[in-house]
Write a protein that holds these residues in place. Structure first.
Motif, short mmCIF file in Angstrom:
data_model
loop_
_atom_site.label_atom_id
_atom_site.label_comp_id
_atom_site.label_asym_id
_atom_site.label_seq_id
_atom_site.Cartn_x
_atom_site.Cartn_y
_atom_site.Cartn_z
N SER A 135 1.45 -4.55 7.49
CA SER A 135 2.54 -5.49 7.21
C SER A 135 3.84 -5.12 7.92
O SER A 135 4.89 -5.72 7.68
N GLN A 145 0.55 -9.25 0.95
CA GLN A 145 0.92 -8.27 1.98
C GLN A 145 0.72 -6.85 1.46
O GLN A 145 0.34 -6.66 0.30
N ASN A 158 9.31 -4.21 1.61
CA ASN A 158 8.25 -3.90 2.57
C ASN A 158 8.55 -2.53 3.18
O ASN A 158 9.41 -2.40 4.05
#
Ligand code: MG
Length: 244
Positions: A135, A145, A158
């Motif tokens: 990702s 993700q 993330n």
């Protein structure tokens, strides 16, 4: 009767307050027993002294495929790598509440973008997936993700590293509890740190991870840790677990 009750409460509260107000010595609130058990935490590349090592790079003895077949994944350079079509691998031992540590690496050679970009996954009790995916430089649906509790919880951030960089997951899992009628009486919870960054903060598991349809809550006992063969040569190393 009511008056008596009120008077009783009044005296109980007064007594409690007077007792607490008399605590002036800091030693009265020190707790010395039980003595906390010592654990050698090891260093960054080793397991704590009270952990069960599931993979230290030397052999795949702690793992099997679904029907007990020996592992068809590749063991090389202290890591094990998915071999497409060989199937998911299962820890031979089954676990309930646990703390799980592992490292994974997204390969350079991927099938494509999105869900085909280095897809694998870590399943707790064979049912609840923490997604493994490339990702860092590839987009997909947010609840699928890397770091997602698949189709249930989007990761808070993330924290992915690029392909071929080793990454860590530290997962704390509280298993759901079912009564003898098969009704879930206490949900499960997951906390996940990705590369040391908190990405899932004690989220309540909705049920099994499903590609299509709603999560299910069917009574089960302890279960294996499962690593997913999603067709991409994702690698794993340094896997250890502590039962909680
Ligand atoms: Mg997956």
């Amino acid at each position: 009767m009511k008056l008596q009750f009120c008077i009783t409460i009044f005296f109980v509260l007064s007594f409690s307050l007077s007792v607490f107000s008399q605590i002036k010595d800091p030693k009265m609130t020190e707790v010395w027993e039980p003595v906390v058990r010592k654990v050698d935490p090891g260093n960054i590349n080793t397991a704590p002294s009270d952990a069960t090592v599931l993979f230290d790079g030397k052999n795949l003895d702690a793992w099997q495929h679904f029907r007990g077949e020996p592992i068809g994944w590749k063991l090389e350079d202290g890591a094990m790598t998915v071999v497409k079509g060989k199937g998911n691998i299962y820890s031979k031992r089954k676990f309930g509440d646990c703390q799980l540590h592992l490292e994974f690496r997204i390969p350079n050679e991927v099938e494509g973008e999105g869900q085909d970009n280095g897809n694998s996954g870590v399943f707790l009790q064979e049912k609840y997936e923490v997604q493994v995916l490339g990702s860092h430089d590839s987009e997909t649906y947010s609840n699928g993700q890397c770091g997602a509790i698949y189709k249930q919880y989007i990761p808070l951030v993330n924290a992915s590293r690029p392909k071929m960089a080793w990454q860590t997951y530290d997962i704390i899992f509280k298993a759901p509890v079912f009564n003898e009628d098969g009704i879930r009486v206490s949900p499960g919870y997951l906390t996940v740190l990705h590369n040391g960054v908190l990405i899932q903060n004690h989220v309540q598991i909705q049920g099994t991870s499903e590609y299509i349809g709603m999560p299910k809550n069917i009574k089960h006992e302890k279960g294996a840790i499962v690593l997913q063969d999603h067709g991409n040569p994702v690698s794993y190393r340094n896997i250890w677990i502590r039962e909680l």
